[in-house]
Design a protein around this motif. Structure first.
Motif, PDB file in Angstrom:
ATOM      1  N   ALA A  13      39.724  25.996  31.556  1.00 21.01           N
ATOM      2  CA  ALA A  13      40.316  24.661  31.523  1.00 21.01           C
ATOM      3  C   ALA A  13      40.201  24.028  32.901  1.00 21.01           C
ATOM      4  N   LEU A  14      40.407  24.848  33.937  1.00 19.96           N
ATOM      5  CA  LEU A  14      40.365  24.323  35.298  1.00 19.96           C
ATOM      6  C   LEU A  14      38.933  24.213  35.808  1.00 19.96           C
ATOM      7  N   ARG A  15      38.025  24.870  35.117  1.00 14.36           N
ATOM      8  CA  ARG A  15      36.612  24.788  35.477  1.00 14.36           C
ATOM      9  C   ARG A  15      35.817  24.467  34.199  1.00 14.36           C
ATOM     10  N   PRO A  16      35.851  23.198  33.765  1.00 12.39           N
ATOM     11  CA  PRO A  16      35.191  22.861  32.504  1.00 12.39           C
ATOM     12  C   PRO A  16      33.682  22.914  32.643  1.00 12.39           C
ATOM     13  N   ASP A  88      45.515  28.644  39.254  1.00 13.10           N
ATOM     14  CA  ASP A  88      44.275  28.133  39.870  1.00 13.10           C
ATOM     15  C   ASP A  88      43.057  28.713  39.145  1.00 13.10           C
ATOM     16  N   GLU A  89      41.879  28.219  39.542  1.00 14.18           N
ATOM     17  CA  GLU A  89      40.617  28.619  38.899  1.00 14.18           C
ATOM     18  C   GLU A  89      40.345  30.107  39.008  1.00 14.18           C
ATOM     19  N   ALA A  90      40.670  30.671  40.181  1.00 14.53           N
ATOM     20  CA  ALA A  90      40.358  32.083  40.402  1.00 14.53           C
ATOM     21  C   ALA A  90      41.148  32.969  39.451  1.00 14.53           C
ATOM     22  N   VAL A  91      42.420  32.675  39.287  1.00 14.59           N
ATOM     23  CA  VAL A  91      43.249  33.477  38.374  1.00 14.59           C
ATOM     24  C   VAL A  91      42.787  33.261  36.937  1.00 14.59           C
ATOM     25  N   GLU A  92      42.491  32.016  36.611  1.00 13.37           N
ATOM     26  CA  GLU A  92      42.017  31.725  35.246  1.00 13.37           C
ATOM     27  C   GLU A  92      40.771  32.543  34.920  1.00 13.37           C
ATOM     28  N   PRO A 114      51.635  41.076  28.826  1.00  8.62           N
ATOM     29  CA  PRO A 114      52.141  40.377  30.013  1.00  8.62           C
ATOM     30  C   PRO A 114      51.994  41.207  31.293  1.00  8.62           C
ATOM     31  N   ALA A 115      52.130  42.531  31.185  1.00  6.22           N
ATOM     32  CA  ALA A 115      51.999  43.368  32.397  1.00  6.22           C
ATOM     33  C   ALA A 115      50.572  43.270  32.942  1.00  6.22           C
ATOM     34  N   LEU A 116      49.598  43.320  32.066  1.00  2.00           N
ATOM     35  CA  LEU A 116      48.210  43.222  32.521  1.00  2.00           C
ATOM     36  C   LEU A 116      47.911  41.805  33.028  1.00  2.00           C
ATOM     37  N   THR A 117      48.470  40.811  32.355  1.00  2.00           N
ATOM     38  CA  THR A 117      48.299  39.425  32.809  1.00  2.00           C
ATOM     39  C   THR A 117      48.810  39.278  34.244  1.00  2.00           C
ATOM     40  N   ALA A 118      49.997  39.824  34.496  1.00  2.00           N
ATOM     41  CA  ALA A 118      50.563  39.734  35.848  1.00  2.00           C
ATOM     42  C   ALA A 118      49.679  40.475  36.847  1.00  2.00           C
ATOM     43  N   ALA A 119      49.152  41.633  36.426  1.00  2.00           N
ATOM     44  CA  ALA A 119      48.351  42.445  37.352  1.00  2.00           C
ATOM     45  C   ALA A 119      47.043  41.745  37.727  1.00  2.00           C
ATOM     46  N   VAL A 120      46.344  41.150  36.759  1.00  2.00           N
ATOM     47  CA  VAL A 120      45.065  40.489  37.092  1.00  2.00           C
ATOM     48  C   VAL A 120      45.304  39.155  37.796  1.00  2.00           C
ATOM     49  N   SER A 121      46.526  38.632  37.683  1.00  2.00           N
ATOM     50  CA  SER A 121      46.832  37.353  38.329  1.00  2.00           C
ATOM     51  C   SER A 121      47.300  37.534  39.774  1.00  2.00           C
ATOM     52  N   ALA A 122      47.575  38.756  40.161  1.00  2.00           N
ATOM     53  CA  ALA A 122      48.069  38.997  41.526  1.00  2.00           C
ATOM     54  C   ALA A 122      46.990  38.642  42.539  1.00  2.00           C
ATOM     55  N   GLU A 123      47.435  38.211  43.711  1.00  2.00           N
ATOM     56  CA  GLU A 123      46.493  37.747  44.739  1.00  2.00           C
ATOM     57  C   GLU A 123      45.467  38.795  45.133  1.00  2.00           C
ATOM     58  N   ALA A 125      44.284  41.190  43.222  1.00  2.00           N
ATOM     59  CA  ALA A 125      43.549  41.767  42.085  1.00  2.00           C
ATOM     60  C   ALA A 125      42.051  41.659  42.357  1.00  2.00           C
ATOM     61  N   PRO A 126      41.266  42.619  41.873  1.00  2.00           N
ATOM     62  CA  PRO A 126      39.830  42.571  42.148  1.00  2.00           C
ATOM     63  C   PRO A 126      39.175  41.331  41.545  1.00  2.00           C
ATOM     64  N   VAL A 127      38.281  40.742  42.312  1.00  2.00           N
ATOM     65  CA  VAL A 127      37.563  39.551  41.843  1.00  2.00           C
ATOM     66  C   VAL A 127      36.322  40.042  41.106  1.00  2.00           C
ATOM     67  N   THR A 128      36.475  40.197  39.814  1.00  2.00           N
ATOM     68  CA  THR A 128      35.419  40.789  38.989  1.00  2.00           C
ATOM     69  C   THR A 128      34.401  39.711  38.580  1.00  2.00           C
ATOM     70  N   PRO A 129      33.204  40.133  38.129  1.00  2.00           N
ATOM     71  CA  PRO A 129      32.204  39.147  37.697  1.00  2.00           C
ATOM     72  C   PRO A 129      32.722  38.284  36.539  1.00  2.00           C
ATOM     73  N   GLY A 130      32.091  37.125  36.357  1.00  2.00           N
ATOM     74  CA  GLY A 130      32.600  36.095  35.440  1.00  2.00           C
ATOM     75  C   GLY A 130      32.892  36.562  34.027  1.00  2.00           C
ATOM     76  N   LYS A 131      32.050  37.405  33.461  1.00  2.00           N
ATOM     77  CA  LYS A 131      32.250  37.775  32.053  1.00  2.00           C
ATOM     78  C   LYS A 131      33.022  39.082  31.891  1.00  2.00           C
ATOM     79  N   PHE A 132      33.428  39.684  32.976  1.00  2.00           N
ATOM     80  CA  PHE A 132      34.171  40.942  32.954  1.00  2.00           C
ATOM     81  C   PHE A 132      35.550  40.711  32.323  1.00  2.00           C
ATOM     82  N   GLY A 133      35.961  41.622  31.444  1.00  2.00           N
ATOM     83  CA  GLY A 133      37.248  41.383  30.796  1.00  2.00           C
ATOM     84  C   GLY A 133      37.937  42.656  30.337  1.00  2.00           C
ATOM     85  N   TYR A 134      39.109  42.453  29.764  1.00  2.00           N
ATOM     86  CA  TYR A 134      40.012  43.547  29.381  1.00  2.00           C
ATOM     87  C   TYR A 134      40.394  43.392  27.902  1.00  2.00           C
TER      88      TYR A 134
END
Ligand code: SF4
Length: 375
Positions: A13-16, A88-92, A114-123, A125-134
């Motif tokens: 949403a923040l990076r259309p 922000d865009e990075a967390v998104e 929610p626990a995983l959401t909080a963990a990946v949103s932390a400052e 958290a590893p900056v993984t490649p764009g399509k990397f997911g959980y």
């Protein structure tokens, strides 16, 4: 002829992303769920600021289409007011999490998401490649093994939680309390070892060795998603993962919506299928066995109107056949092999068997009328 343009990131949403029909604004519903008011609000916003069409993506996200530079700011403001945006865009971009739609109120999945959401949103958290997911796939049996994810939480045969690197048939025993931190530790491991790889399975396929504590066998998925009743509500299908704002608003009247990567939505609490236009309620509908990308004219690279072509071909599909209709060789809608793929080229339609949109065709230069005889 130039090949399709490859983008190395996923829109948000923040990076259309610019598409043939304007900006695509992708909403990542938190914990894979929209409250009724949120779903209704998205329908209202998409009607006011988009072209009325919404996609459900293969990662369980909703995309508002046809947004303009002018309509984008008020749309974003509306989404922010409904608490649908990341800070922000990075967390998104990092918050790429699929959740089993079959979670139960009060169950562990409701805590893990929610626990995983909080963990990946932390400052940090590893900056993984764009399509990397959980994937948080922690029902009794896994249901998301065919959906794209790099780090998975599942249960072993005895019901214990395990953390899995995608591509491995074994996982590491974790607990509800440690799962999110362990997932982040595994993401760090990937980043330290990945070399040029952007996905976990590719790294493991090349021979990377996981830490020794990944030894618990995984369960094999037997679940086959289909429209129907569940104890939690009604699962409904959406042809090509597309819905109109009217359909979304009607579904929102029925209940909260849980996202899936299967072009289906679980409508919470619905005891009968919603009599809503544009939804698939018959588990044998051949449209459930067809994927078609956006295509022309909405995608600038599309060489054919994929969805009308797919609807035309649907009645000709034989039992067990799976058809991918692709507007160009990029194959966005289904990057994996399909039993049948029709790829548009500048010279007509290619037919590919058991391959991807860009693979060598069995026949080339076909017209839409010729395709049914070849299926
Ligand atoms: S595969 Fe479809 S959506 Fe993707 S670039 Fe080609 S035409 Fe566009």
């Amino acid at each position: 002829m130039t090949g399709p343009e490859i983008k190395g990131w996923c829109p948000g949403a923040l990076r259309p992303m610019q598409s043939g029909d304007g900006l695509v604004v992708r909403i990542r519903p938190f914990n894979g769920r929209l409250r009724r008011a949120q779903a209704d609000g998205i329908a209202t916003l998409a009607a006011a600021h988009g072209n009325g069409m919404i996609d459900l993506s293969s990662r369980g996200n909703l995309q508002i289409r046809g947004v303009t530079e002018k309509s984008y700011p008020p749309l974003i403001e509306g989404l922010r007011r409904m608490a649908l945006l990341d800070p922000d865009e990075a967390v998104e971009s990092r918050r790429n999490i699929l959740l089993t739609p079959f979670w139960q109120t009060g169950g562990e999945t409701e805590t893990l998401g929610p626990a995983l959401t909080a963990a990946v949103s932390a400052e940090d958290a590893p900056v993984t490649p764009g399509k990397f997911g959980y994937a948080v796939d922690t029902g009794r049996e896994p249901v998301l093994q065919n959906a794209s994810a790099d780090i998975r939480l599942e249960r072993d045969a005895g019901g214990g939680l395990i953390l899995i690197a995608d591509g491995s048939d074994k996982g590491k025993a974790v607990t509800v309390e440690t799962a999110a931190d362990e997932a982040i530790a595994l993401a760090h491991w990937f980043m330290e070892n990945r070399g040029d790889h952007t996905r976990m399975a590719g790294l493991l396929a090349e021979g990377a060795k996981l830490p020794a504590d990944h030894f618990v066998p995984r369960q094999q998925q037997s679940h086959r998603p289909a429209p129907g009743y569940t104890p939690l509500g009604a699962m409904i299908g959406l042809a090509f993962g597309q819905l109109t704002v009217e359909t979304l608003a009607s579904l929102a009247k029925q209940g909260g919506l849980r996202m899936t990567p299967w072009r289906m939505l679980l409508v919470e609490g619905a005891r009968e299928f919603p009599g809503v236009e544009g939804v698939i309620t018959d588990p044998n509908d051949p449209l459930l066995r067809i994927v078609a990308c956006t295509g022309a004219p909405r995608c600038a690279q599309g060489l054919v109107e994929t969805r009308p072509l797919a609807r035309q071909l649907a009645p000709h599909l034989k039992d067990g056949q799976f058809l991918h209709v692709s507007g160009c060789a990029k194959g966005c809608a289904h990057p994996r092999p399909a039993s049948l793929t029709v790829t548009a080229t500048t010279e007509g339609l290619d037919l590919i068997r058991d391959g991807r949109a860009s693979d060598a065709p069995e026949q080339t230069g076909l017209t839409p009328q010729e395709i049914p005889e070849t299926l």
